[in-house]
Scaffold this motif. Structure first.
Motif, short mmCIF file in Angstrom:
data_model
loop_
_atom_site.label_atom_id
_atom_site.label_comp_id
_atom_site.label_asym_id
_atom_site.label_seq_id
_atom_site.Cartn_x
_atom_site.Cartn_y
_atom_site.Cartn_z
N UNK A 151 0.73 -0.91 0.11
CA UNK A 151 0.27 -0.39 0.15
C UNK A 151 1.31 1.35 0.45
N UNK A 152 0.98 2.39 -1.09
CA UNK A 152 1.46 3.97 -1.06
C UNK A 152 0.66 4.25 -0.20
N UNK A 153 -0.07 3.98 1.07
CA UNK A 153 -0.55 4.54 1.66
C UNK A 153 -0.28 4.43 3.24
N UNK A 154 -0.33 5.10 4.55
CA UNK A 154 -0.48 4.18 5.56
C UNK A 154 -0.90 5.50 6.58
N UNK A 155 -1.39 5.62 7.00
CA UNK A 155 -1.67 6.94 8.01
C UNK A 155 -1.76 6.73 9.85
N UNK A 156 -1.89 7.22 10.21
CA UNK A 156 -1.88 7.13 11.63
C UNK A 156 -3.44 6.97 12.44
N UNK A 157 -3.56 7.20 11.97
CA UNK A 157 -5.89 7.96 12.46
C UNK A 157 -6.12 7.19 11.62
N UNK A 158 -7.32 6.95 12.28
CA UNK A 158 -8.29 6.01 12.41
C UNK A 158 -9.32 6.38 10.95
N UNK A 159 -9.92 7.68 11.30
CA UNK A 159 -10.41 8.75 11.11
C UNK A 159 -10.35 8.38 9.30
N UNK A 160 -8.71 8.78 9.46
CA UNK A 160 -8.64 9.01 7.60
C UNK A 160 -8.43 7.57 7.47
N UNK A 161 -8.07 6.94 8.04
CA UNK A 161 -8.41 5.37 7.00
C UNK A 161 -9.63 5.23 6.25
N UNK A 162 -10.32 5.42 7.44
CA UNK A 162 -11.79 5.45 7.51
C UNK A 162 -12.26 5.58 6.16
N UNK A 163 -11.74 7.89 5.78
CA UNK A 163 -12.09 8.21 5.00
C UNK A 163 -11.41 8.35 3.51
N UNK A 164 -10.67 7.36 3.71
CA UNK A 164 -9.80 7.09 2.65
C UNK A 164 -10.21 6.67 2.07
N UNK A 165 -10.98 4.60 2.14
CA UNK A 165 -11.67 3.88 2.25
C UNK A 165 -13.04 4.34 0.99
N UNK A 166 -13.61 5.19 1.90
CA UNK A 166 -14.86 5.75 1.53
C UNK A 166 -14.83 6.56 -0.25
N UNK A 167 -13.28 6.50 -0.27
CA UNK A 167 -13.27 7.72 -1.25
C UNK A 167 -12.38 6.41 -2.04
N UNK A 168 -12.55 5.16 -2.30
CA UNK A 168 -12.35 4.41 -3.26
C UNK A 168 -10.29 4.41 -2.96
N UNK A 169 -9.59 4.95 -1.88
CA UNK A 169 -8.39 4.74 -2.22
C UNK A 169 -7.86 3.29 -2.04
N UNK A 170 -8.44 2.90 -1.61
CA UNK A 170 -8.31 0.80 -1.84
C UNK A 170 -8.73 -0.12 -0.94
N UNK A 171 -8.35 -0.65 -0.23
CA UNK A 171 -9.10 -2.06 0.55
C UNK A 171 -8.23 -1.35 2.16
N UNK A 172 -9.09 -2.02 3.22
CA UNK A 172 -8.38 -2.02 4.17
C UNK A 172 -9.20 -3.15 5.27
N UNK A 173 -8.62 -3.22 6.48
CA UNK A 173 -8.75 -4.51 7.42
C UNK A 173 -9.50 -2.95 9.29
N UNK A 174 -10.89 -2.98 9.01
CA UNK A 174 -10.97 -2.65 10.10
C UNK A 174 -11.88 -2.76 10.80
N UNK A 175 -12.03 -3.15 12.01
CA UNK A 175 -13.19 -2.81 13.21
C UNK A 175 -14.56 -2.52 12.63
N UNK A 176 -15.44 -3.20 12.81
CA UNK A 176 -16.78 -3.96 11.93
C UNK A 176 -17.57 -1.80 13.05
N UNK A 177 -17.13 -1.45 14.39
CA UNK A 177 -17.54 -0.04 14.75
C UNK A 177 -17.23 0.69 13.74
#
Length: 299
Positions: free
Chosen positions: A216-242
């Protein structure tokens, strides 16, 4: 010398870092607070606070005395409440620390519910993703995600959440189809920065476990940024369901490889002492444990 008042002033001086702030809180003057604390130091024969024109901090002896004094004040408050027949009446300030995303998506609403239930309570909620020192930062209760806890932590597990592979429908439509875990190697995987496992993703389907080395070319230290990036179509993530349940419900995200999931994510309560737990802290922890029987987002 009023010993209880002296301890109250001293403890709050350490926590607020200012004698003037203590004076404002107690409706008195800064010289009065300074005189009381100085008298406490004289009676002990020990300097408890280092003072300068711009700051105030405990000495080594002062820090140790603070930790014991806080417990004494909590015991005293409970003894007074018990004598008055108010044992189950929680009051006072509770300092709580939690990860940013968990605070925003789950804890904030629960705090409001708790405050409505206990009108005498105040809560100061500090949200950050670092592991705080409970004693040094004056935190009564902390919530931590995952199994990596400080070695000296006093912890209570209160829930767990499954972790799912998720991505936006647009991303999945425009990239190679995922049929098995090894196919992840051809995809952009967005993950939390500084993970000890690096890009290795471990999945299981109830029968077997596999490890896949992802890129993955993008790593970030914030779960909210990961969530937003996934919704924007940036890639796949392994996320807790909550964290992503609402986006899955609104179809902004969808599960990839739904037969597979990651290891569950634990939710723990951390607190600084087994002995000195004020009533307000115990009630808050019991309240959270009842609400967080599962943090899967499916409640």
């Amino acid at each position: 010398m009023d010993s209880i008042r002296s301890l109250q002033y001293f403890v709050r001086a350490v926590e607020l870092g200012s004698l003037s702030a203590v004076a404002r809180e107690h409706g008195t003057t800064q010289p009065t607070v300074s005189k009381v604390v100085a008298a406490l130091e004289d009676s002990l024969g020990v300097r408890l606070l280092e003072r300068s024109t711009s700051s105030l901090s405990p000495t080594v002896q002062g820090q140790r005395f603070y930790e014991r004094s806080k417990g004494v004040l909590e015991d005293y408050a409970e003894a007074v409440a018990d004598a008055r027949g108010e044992t189950q009446t929680a009051s006072g300030l509770l300092r709580v620390n939690a990860p940013v995303a968990l605070g925003q998506f789950r804890l904030n609403a629960l705090v409001q519910e708790f405050l409505a239930q206990y009108p005498g309570m105040e809560i100061e909620l500090i949200l950050n993703d670092r592991m705080v020192d409970l004693v040094e930062e004056g935190v009564d209760v902390a919530l931590r995600l995952g199994s990596e806890l400080p070695p000296n932590a006093i912890a209570r597990k209160i829930g767990s959440s499954p972790r799912w592979l998720v991505a936006s429908p647009g991303y999945l439509k425009s990239h190679p189809k995922l049929r098995q875990p090894d196919d992840l190697a051809a995809h952009e995987v967005i993950r939390f920065a500084w993970l000890s496992t690096g890009g290795t993703v471990e999945l299981h389907n109830g029968e077997r476990s596999v490890q896949v080395q992802t890129h993955g070319r993008y790593r970030v230290n914030n779960a909210l940024a990961i969530r937003e990036s996934l919704a924007m179509g940036g890639g796949i993530g392994l996320c807790p369901a909550w964290l992503v349940q609402d986006l899955l419900a609104s179809r902004k995200l969808t599960r990839a490889l739904p037969a597979w999931q990651g290891a569950t994510q634990d939710l723990n309560l951390l607190y600084p002492s087994r002995r000195h737990q004020p009533l307000r802290a115990r009630l808050f922890m019991d309240f959270l444990q009842a609400r967080f029987a599962s943090v899967s987002g499916e409640q």
